[in-house]
Scaffold this active site. Structure first.
Site: not given
Length: 474
Positions: A50, A198, A200
């Site tokens: 990121c 999400g 993950g």
């Protein structure tokens, strides 16, 4: 052959540019294969997170290697070469090894000491190994970097000095939430609900941390519902109330929660101003942990909505001073990194000097064989036994003469990183062999000649050689 790093991070590039370079899945595999189609690169590994994008490669030449990496990044991302040049940094040889160890240890992260990066580096290495794009050099460096990261986290207090990106972001979100009418001393998120988009690694870390902060209920949505159900099960096992909603129905949950954390990395906005309007949201704190960004920055135009994303975190972090304890932990971690770099570089220099020593011994034996042949022509009267004695004596003299220099050159390779002893042997004895010695370079791409960034079309495949190296490692 030397290790080369070409990359950009939160320290050098805006989030919008990092988004353009961000690669995952098939796109990352294709980029690694394209790197290895170039003439100067024989190994490649891509780290895309990121807040950083880096190519780790093994190259036969510094300038050609930089050119081939930058050209590939241009082709894969569509970002023009001059823009790349303005934001990329380059590390080579010992500086590349130091950079990888520093990054893996969390010392170059937005949040000093964060542990997610060591997992991200391990994943990048494992993916490259499975694809067969790493060989001996990157294998040994990646293993050394992961070992260094483990040492830093186990032998220093760097974990206490810094938090992960997830905890840092959510802690900032807490400051934006109105204080609830709860009893003094209650958990920070008591009486609150949170939506996690999400399932993950980042989403799981978020759910775990929200649970530790005492959130009343977690609402979880993911494109693959089964993964969201597993995350919800884990939360319930930890004693946190959790339920799952369909990803397409996430709008209905927006009006029911106080905080939303999005970490899908899908490349499409998971929350837009239109979603907030349809849900009738009048107060919400949004945390975007993805790159490319998950949440449309325009959501802040709606009254009562706050947004924390990578860019906002970077600005907040830059304004914070490091405390004494954090500074001491960083100094201890840097000493460990420096020691590991010295150890790794010494091992590499010894490995690099071996071809020179082998070439020297071949050169000496060739001279002996030549002189023996000459002796045989000039003294045909020598018996077989006499000639064998002469041959043994000459080889014994050569072995004794070379013993000290070959032992000493390996010692010097370990002790000094400033002199290339294999090159010295090559010059002194007139040897011919491939010069694979490293040197150390750490510069911004703008400091390199413009010619390093010219596009070129000359590519050829190195896959056969690389496959042989990887097979040998296995």
């Amino acid at each position: 052959m030397s290790v080369l790093v070409v990359g950009m991070s939160h320290r050098t590039a805006p989030v919008s540019l990092l988004e353009q370079l961000s690669l995952a899945g098939e796109q990352k595999r294709h980029a690694a294969e394209e790197l290895l189609e170039s003439s100067a690169l024989s190994e490649a590994m891509i780290l895309s997170t990121c807040n950083r994008f880096e190519v780790y490669a093994v190259t036969s030449g510094f300038h050609n290697g930089v050119r081939d990496v930058v050209n590939t990044l241009h082709q894969e991302s569509g970002v023009d070469i001059e823009t790349l040049r303005n934001y990329l940094y380059v590390r080579y040889g010992d500086a590349a090894a130091e950079h990888m160890m520093t990054v893996t240890s969390g010392l170059d992260s937005m949040v000093t000491g964060e542990q997610q990066i060591i997992g991200q580096m391990r994943t990048a290495y494992q993916e490259a190994s499975e694809e067969g794009t790493v060989g001996k050099r990157l294998h040994s460096l990646a293993q050394a970097a992961l070992h260094t990261g483990k040492r830093v986290h186990s032998e220093t207090k760097i974990d206490e000095a810094g938090s992960s990106m997830v905890t840092y972001a959510i802690d900032h979100a807490l400051e934006l939430l109105p204080k609830p009418p709860t009893a003094e001393g209650s958990a920070p998120l008591a009486g609150r609900r949170a939506l996690v988009l999400g399932a993950g690694a980042m989403a799981s870390l978020s759910a775990t941390y929200l649970g530790k902060l005492g959130v009343d209920e977690l609402v979880i949505a993911n494109r693959t519902r089964a993964r969201a159900e597993r995350l919800a099960d884990h939360s319930r096992e930890a004693g946190v109330a959790a339920r799952v909603v369909d990803f397409d129905a996430r709008e209905t949950a927006l009006a029911q929660v106080d905080l939303v954390v999005s970490a899908t990395g899908a490349g499409l906005f998971t929350i837009t101003p239109n979603h907030l309007e349809q849900a009738g949201v009048d107060r919400l704190v949004c945390v975007d942990l993805s790159l490319p960004r998950d949440i449309d920055p325009a959501v802040v135009q709606r009254a009562g909505v706050d947004l924390i994303n990578i860019e906002a975190l970077r600005q907040a972090r830059s304004g914070e001073a490091e405390g004494d304890e954090a500074a001491l932990a960083r100094a201890e971690a840097e000493r460990i990194v420096a020691a590991e770099v010295r150890h790794f570089s010494s091992e590499q220099r010894v490995r690099d000097v071996v071809p020179a020593v082998a070439a020297l011994r071949r050169h000496a034996n060739d001279l002996v064989d030549s002189e023996l042949a000459r002796l045989k022509r000039r003294a045909p009267e020598l018996s077989g036994q006499e000639f064998a004695a002469a041959e043994q004596a000459m080889h014994r003299v050569v072995d004794k003469l070379l013993h000290h220099p070959t032992v000493r050159v390996k010692q010097l390779a370990v002790e000094s990183g400033t002199v290339s002893y294999d090159t010295a042997l090559q010059e002194l004895f007139g040897l011919e062999y491939a010069d694979d010695t490293d040197r150390s370079v750490a510069v911004a791409a703008t400091e390199l000649p413009a010619g390093d960034f010219r596009q070129h079309a000359a590519h050829h495949s190195n896959r056969a050689a690389r496959a042989g190296e990887v097979k040998e490692i296995a």
